[in-house]
Each structure stands twice: as C-alpha cells, then as structure tokens.
Design an enzyme around this catalytic site. Structure first.
Site, mmCIF file in Angstrom:
data_model
loop_
_atom_site.group_PDB
_atom_site.id
_atom_site.type_symbol
_atom_site.label_atom_id
_atom_site.label_comp_id
_atom_site.label_asym_id
_atom_site.label_seq_id
_atom_site.Cartn_x
_atom_site.Cartn_y
_atom_site.Cartn_z
ATOM 1 N N PRO A 2 0.824 -1.302 -0.005
ATOM 2 C CA PRO A 2 -0.083 -0.181 0.086
ATOM 3 C C PRO A 2 0.902 1.340 -0.084
ATOM 4 O O PRO A 2 1.947 1.360 0.662
ATOM 5 C CB PRO A 2 -0.781 0.154 1.300
ATOM 6 C CG PRO A 2 -0.586 -1.426 1.798
ATOM 7 C CD PRO A 2 0.620 -1.965 1.097
ATOM 8 N N GLU A 3 0.519 2.314 -0.788
ATOM 9 C CA GLU A 3 1.340 3.418 -0.857
ATOM 10 C C GLU A 3 0.513 4.662 0.004
ATOM 11 O O GLU A 3 -0.560 4.150 0.701
ATOM 12 C CB GLU A 3 1.515 3.932 -2.358
ATOM 13 C CG GLU A 3 2.003 2.862 -2.910
ATOM 14 C CD GLU A 3 2.586 3.108 -4.214
ATOM 15 O OE1 GLU A 3 2.745 4.682 -4.543
ATOM 16 O OE2 GLU A 3 2.593 2.455 -5.252
ATOM 17 N N LYS A 52 3.730 5.804 4.955
ATOM 18 C CA LYS A 52 3.139 4.445 5.098
ATOM 19 C C LYS A 52 2.995 4.091 6.464
ATOM 20 O O LYS A 52 2.451 2.758 6.713
ATOM 21 C CB LYS A 52 4.126 3.569 4.162
ATOM 22 C CG LYS A 52 4.427 3.721 2.739
ATOM 23 C CD LYS A 52 5.161 2.702 2.262
ATOM 24 C CE LYS A 52 5.359 3.177 0.616
ATOM 25 N NZ LYS A 52 6.170 2.415 0.014
ATOM 26 N N ARG A 121 12.685 10.521 11.044
ATOM 27 C CA ARG A 121 13.643 9.871 10.105
ATOM 28 C C ARG A 121 12.873 9.997 8.582
ATOM 29 O O ARG A 121 13.431 9.229 7.527
ATOM 30 C CB ARG A 121 13.911 8.390 10.402
ATOM 31 C CG ARG A 121 14.897 8.352 11.765
ATOM 32 C CD ARG A 121 15.339 6.828 11.683
ATOM 33 N NE ARG A 121 14.291 5.782 12.090
ATOM 34 C CZ ARG A 121 13.851 5.606 13.378
ATOM 35 N NH1 ARG A 121 14.155 6.104 14.418
ATOM 36 N NH2 ARG A 121 12.697 4.605 13.365
ATOM 37 N N ASN A 162 5.943 1.988 -5.614
ATOM 38 C CA ASN A 162 6.394 1.840 -6.815
ATOM 39 C C ASN A 162 5.245 2.315 -7.762
ATOM 40 O O ASN A 162 5.753 2.713 -9.127
ATOM 41 C CB ASN A 162 6.187 0.335 -6.740
ATOM 42 C CG ASN A 162 7.409 -0.335 -7.883
ATOM 43 O OD1 ASN A 162 8.286 0.739 -8.242
ATOM 44 N ND2 ASN A 162 7.486 -1.521 -8.196
ATOM 45 N N ARG A 255 13.059 -3.682 -6.766
ATOM 46 C CA ARG A 255 11.458 -3.367 -7.318
ATOM 47 C C ARG A 255 11.530 -3.488 -8.649
ATOM 48 O O ARG A 255 12.622 -2.703 -9.140
ATOM 49 C CB ARG A 255 10.772 -2.278 -6.443
ATOM 50 C CG ARG A 255 11.061 -2.231 -5.079
ATOM 51 C CD ARG A 255 10.137 -3.334 -4.522
ATOM 52 N NE ARG A 255 8.799 -3.178 -4.773
ATOM 53 C CZ ARG A 255 7.796 -2.242 -4.046
ATOM 54 N NH1 ARG A 255 8.299 -1.688 -3.148
ATOM 55 N NH2 ARG A 255 6.624 -2.010 -4.497
#
Ligand code: ZN
Length: 269
Positions: A2-3, A52, A121, A162, A255
């Site tokens: 999931p994005e 995410k 981060r 992606n 990827r």
C-alpha cells in the site's frame, strides 16, 4: 505494498469511526496481547498517517503504530462484531463499528517520543498538512543515486511506492536512472506539485489514477476494450500512451521499474 494514500484514507476512516470514542482493543491472535491491553478501554484521541505509517493516538501518550508492509490489511464492519476469523493481530471495537488488522509488518505500542523519533527519520509526506518539499530537494540534488531509487527512499519522501514512482517519472519525462543531482530544480518543483495532486486524488478515490483512458482493441481482436488507470506501471511491452513505444521494465533496488525509453530518454553524456 500500500502507498501513502491508502494509509491516509485508513486514518481518516478510523478517525471518523473511532476518533474521540472509548474503544475496546484486543488481539484475538495473541501476538499483540500486551500492546492491546495497554490501550484497551481508552479513548482514541486521533488516528493519523505519516507516509506509510498509521498511528492511533490514545490518551496518556500511548500510540499504536501500524505498518502494513506487503500483506497487512484492515477489514471492518458494523457491530455486533462476529467471531474473529483467521490471524487477527488487533481488533478495535468502537461505538458502532469494529476493525480487524491482519498480516501487518508492525503493530506495536510506542510512546509519543518514540513516534517522533520514527517520523523524524521520514522525508516530507505530500499528504500531510504543510509538508516541506525543500527537505526532499536538499537530499535529491546532492545525490548521485538514481532519481528512481531516491523516490522510493522513505527518508527522502514519505509515502511514495512503486506505482506513484513510475507514474511520476513518466509524467515529467524523467529518465529513471538520472542521478538526483542532475534533476533540474524546475522539474522537481513540478513533480512535487503534481505528486501532491495525484496523491490527494488517490485518497479521495481509494485507488491510484494517473492516466485514465480507454484501451483500443486491435482490428480483428476478440478482446473487449478495457480501461487503464496508469500509464506505465506494470504495462511492460504495451504501447506508451503518449508515443506508442513499448513500455520497458527493469529491476532497481529489488523493485520493478517501468518507463518509456522514448519519453524518458537518458540525457546525452
Ligand atoms: Zn512514450
């Protein structure tokens, strides 16, 4: 995986169903039993997403942090909640609905300070209020790493996966292998603005739509015309919707990358 738009959509949904309410939290599967006990019976102050990551903020500085990873999912329904089915890591029950979490990479209780350390981060998230794209640019324009790899680095920009990566590069005619430091500033600014628009649209729709169109059917073919929502992602070998060149794919940082070699040519050496 999931994005970011999926996590922000979930956060809004959880906020609507459970925000401000007293919730019962359990771990039918048992793996999150201690964490669930720490927040069970408390008021869920706020659900929010960063990149995410999903955060359920409870009173007294306790936060449930969820990262869905590749296989995590939330399902939900109205009360009364049925018996849990399968490996339910966390079940949250509110006044009207319940939701079940399965298969997540992370589901843990953190303190507010630990959450800050985690989000510190992360790069700017296009879906947060007032993100700072300058922080991402600072990282990008000093790097020899390819722009395609940098876009997937959550410490550069949080929330891209992606699909958005491939589509964004295509929309802006950027060679995926271009080193970050060779990306022109005006291209970056256009990309960021576009990304904010695309991801907000993704939150609204619940799916990624970057290049909607009807697909043509070759003469004589029996297949029915379909619809496409993206330009190049997972469309290897199909004609580029702009120029007709077959879409290419290659692996980059484990990827698959998708691009049009004509629209996104490598710059002359
Ligand atoms: Zn093309």
């Amino acid at each position: 995986m999931p994005e970011g738009h999926t996590l922000h959509r979930l956060a809004r949904r959880h906020q609507r169903l459970f925000g401000g309410a007293l919730v019962a939290v359990g771990s039918p599967q048992g793996r999150f039993a201690a964490g669930a006990a720490a927040v069970d019976g408390r008021i869920l102050a706020r659900a929010e997403a960063y990149g995410k990551h999903l955060f359920h903020r409870y009173e007294r500085d306790l936060v449930v942090h969820v990262h869905l990873g590749l296989y995590g999912t939330f399902t939900e329904g109205e009360l009364p909640a049925p018996e849990p089915v399968g490996q339910v890591r966390m079940r949250m029950v509110g006044p009207t609905h319940f939701t079940d979490l399965r298969g997540a990479t992370s589901c843990e209780v953190l303190s507010a300070a630990e959450v800050r350390a985690l989000t510190d981060r992360l790069g700017p998230d296009p879906l947060r209020r007032r993100p700072d794209p300058e922080r991402a640019w600072t990282r990008l324009h000093r790097s020899r790493v390819s722009i395609a790899a940098l876009l997937m680095d959550q410490s550069v920009i949080a929330g891209i996966g992606n699909v958005y990566r491939a589509e964004l590069l295509f929309r802006h005619y950027v060679d995926p292998y271009l080193p970050g430091r060779d990306l022109p500033r005006d291209t970056w600014e256009a990309m960021w603005a576009d990304l904010v628009t695309l991801m907000r649209d993704g939150v609204r729709r619940g799916r990624i739509v970057t290049w909607p169109r009807q697909l043509s059917v070759p003469p004589g073919s029996r297949s029915r015309p379909g619809a496409a929502r993206v330009a190049v992602y997972r469309r290897t070998g199909e004609p580029c919707p702009r120029c007709g060149t077959p879409v290419r794919t290659a692996e980059l940082v484990a990827r698959n990358l998708f691009w049009c070699p004509t629209c996104q040519p490598a710059p002359p050496p």
